[in-house]
Design a protein around this motif. Structure first.
Motif, short mmCIF file in Angstrom:
data_model
loop_
_atom_site.label_atom_id
_atom_site.label_comp_id
_atom_site.label_asym_id
_atom_site.label_seq_id
_atom_site.Cartn_x
_atom_site.Cartn_y
_atom_site.Cartn_z
N SER A 1 0.82 -1.21 0.00
CA SER A 1 0.00 0.00 0.00
C SER A 1 0.86 1.26 0.00
CB SER A 1 -0.94 0.02 1.22
OG SER A 1 -1.82 -1.07 1.19
N TYR A 2 2.12 1.09 0.36
CA TYR A 2 3.08 2.20 0.34
C TYR A 2 4.37 1.71 -0.32
CZ TYR A 2 0.26 4.91 3.65
OH TYR A 2 -0.74 5.63 4.26
N ALA A 3 4.99 2.59 -1.07
CA ALA A 3 6.29 2.30 -1.66
C ALA A 3 7.12 3.57 -1.64
CB ALA A 3 6.15 1.78 -3.09
N CYS A 4 8.29 3.49 -1.04
CA CYS A 4 9.21 4.63 -1.01
C CYS A 4 10.35 4.35 -1.98
CB CYS A 4 9.76 4.85 0.39
SG CYS A 4 10.77 6.36 0.54
N GLU B 1 1.39 6.17 -2.21
CA GLU B 1 0.35 5.53 -1.42
C GLU B 1 -0.79 5.11 -2.33
OE1 GLU B 1 -2.76 6.64 2.24
OE2 GLU B 1 -1.47 8.18 1.34
N GLY B 2 -1.30 3.87 -2.14
CA GLY B 2 -2.41 3.36 -2.93
C GLY B 2 -2.28 1.86 -3.12
N ASP B 3 -3.06 1.31 -4.01
CA ASP B 3 -3.02 -0.12 -4.29
C ASP B 3 -1.87 -0.40 -5.26
OD1 ASP B 3 -3.43 -2.78 -4.64
OD2 ASP B 3 -5.42 -2.60 -5.56
N LEU B 4 -0.71 -0.69 -4.70
CA LEU B 4 0.52 -0.81 -5.49
C LEU B 4 0.88 -2.24 -5.86
CD1 LEU B 4 2.36 1.77 -3.29
CD2 LEU B 4 2.27 1.99 -5.78
N SER B 5 0.13 -3.20 -5.38
CA SER B 5 0.52 -4.61 -5.51
C SER B 5 0.79 -5.02 -6.96
CB SER B 5 -0.56 -5.51 -4.91
OG SER B 5 -0.77 -5.20 -3.55
N CYS B 6 -0.07 -4.61 -7.89
CA CYS B 6 0.09 -5.04 -9.28
C CYS B 6 1.29 -4.38 -9.96
CB CYS B 6 -1.19 -4.76 -10.07
SG CYS B 6 -1.60 -3.01 -10.23
N HIS C 1 18.99 5.15 -11.18
CA HIS C 1 19.11 3.97 -10.32
C HIS C 1 18.40 4.25 -9.01
CE1 HIS C 1 21.01 1.50 -7.15
NE2 HIS C 1 21.09 0.58 -8.09
N TYR C 2 17.63 3.28 -8.52
CA TYR C 2 16.89 3.50 -7.29
C TYR C 2 16.77 2.25 -6.45
CZ TYR C 2 12.84 1.43 -9.75
OH TYR C 2 11.98 0.58 -10.43
N GLU C 3 16.46 2.46 -5.18
CA GLU C 3 16.03 1.42 -4.28
C GLU C 3 14.56 1.67 -3.94
OE1 GLU C 3 17.67 -1.22 -3.32
OE2 GLU C 3 19.56 -0.67 -4.31
N VAL C 4 13.82 0.60 -3.69
CA VAL C 4 12.41 0.75 -3.35
C VAL C 4 12.10 -0.06 -2.11
CG1 VAL C 4 11.78 -1.09 -4.98
CG2 VAL C 4 10.03 0.54 -4.21
N PHE C 5 11.30 0.52 -1.23
CA PHE C 5 10.94 -0.10 0.04
C PHE C 5 9.41 -0.10 0.18
CE2 PHE C 5 14.89 2.26 0.30
CZ PHE C 5 15.80 1.28 0.69
#
Length: 302
Positions: free
Chosen positions: A170-173, A267-272, A295-299
């Motif tokens: 639901s969140y991704a940084c 923020e939102g429905d990020l699963s797909c 280049h990035y990292e995602v959490f």
């Protein structure tokens, strides 16, 4: 989702042999050095531009390093990520560590890239022509040795598939630790709405897949971008950074490439979208991806 894509990341360690100054973002410098090494080995028409050369279809330099275009555009099957970005003052004994990631069919020519990494220590780096000695090259994933002190372990050149686990989120940084250049209608974007991120990331993944695999990705682009537009920016922080690199095609000898640094919390429905976000860590996003930009990292929250 992307198991058809092979990938292989080698990690190169070099030791600086003389004090001097180098650009803060070495990806362009390293790419230029590796390009010279591969071209010197394989190019048979050195007085011609690649896109004008009748040998380009069978040229290993074009195939591995300098794609001249076609249906998938001029996308290349590799990128460089330099650890410790921003360092300009170098002293004798300092180490330079960078990753070279190969994608798709480029993994079949891993020996070509390894040979270029070995030859790179014969070249001076940057305008100051600083000498660097190659300490070793390893497989960044397994840690196995590929080269050290004149010995190569070619049996360790083993690519893996781009296997990504699905997850609910639901969140991704997303934290960009290299300059990011997303250009739309000729203008640099100063932030990154989620639908723009997905638009450019899916486009890059499609081009690489089309050119360097035997799979053709079929996106429902309109629906995907509609879903992406529902994802909100919960927080963000950006700053602009000037960047320039050497270019023989510019009158000044430099190509100015303004970019941004920063992070964004979605923020939102990020699963797909998780598989595509994870794949983006390998292929990068935006202009200058081959020299390490985007280049990035995602959490995630779960």
């Amino acid at each position: 989702m992307f198991e058809f894509m092979k990938t292989f990341t080698v990690r190169a360690n070099y030791e600086c042999r003389k004090d001097g100054i180098l650009p803060g973002y070495l990806g362009s410098t390293i790419r230029g050095i590796l390009g010279h090494c591969i071209r010197e080995t394989y190019c048979q028409e050195k007085d011609k531009k690649c896109f004008l050369c009748e040998r380009r279809e069978d040229c290993m330099y074009v195939r591995c390093f300098n794609n001249t275009g076609g249906e998938a555009g001029a996308v290349n099957p590799y990128n460089i990520y330099v650890h410790g970005q921003g360092k300009e003052k170098w002293e004798k004994g300092d180490t330079c560590v960078f990753d070279l990631t190969l994608l798709g069919t480029a993994t079949e020519y891993a020996e070509v890239y390894l040979a270029a990494l070995i030859d790179a220590e014969k070249k001076g780096w940057g305008a100051a022509r600083l000498p660097f000695r190659l300490i070793h090259v390893t497989d960044s994933k397994s840690g196995k040795m590929l080269y050290a002190r004149g010995k190569s372990w070619l049996h360790n050149l083993n690519p893996t598939i781009l296997s990504i686990e699905e997850r609910n989120a639901s969140y991704a940084c997303i934290n960009f630790d290299t300059p990011l250049r997303i250009v739309s209608s000729g203008k640099l974007l100063r932030n990154l709405p989620f639908d723009v991120l997905i638009q450019f990331l899916s486009r890059r993944m499609s081009l690489i897949t089309q050119k360097y695999t035997d799979v053709c990705l079929e996106w429902d682009t309109e629906m995907m971008l509609q879903q992406a537009a529902q994802i909100r920016i919960a927080d963000e922080s950006w700053r602009e950074v000037p960047f320039s690199r050497y270019s023989i095609n510019q009158k000044t000898g430099k190509l100015e490439l303004d970019a941004i640094f920063g992070w964004v919390l979605y923020e939102g429905d990020l699963s797909c979208f998780v598989p595509l976000l994870e794949a983006g860590k390998y292929v990068h996003i935006g202009k200058g991806a081959t020299i390490g930009f985007g280049h990035y990292e995602v959490f995630y929250d779960s």
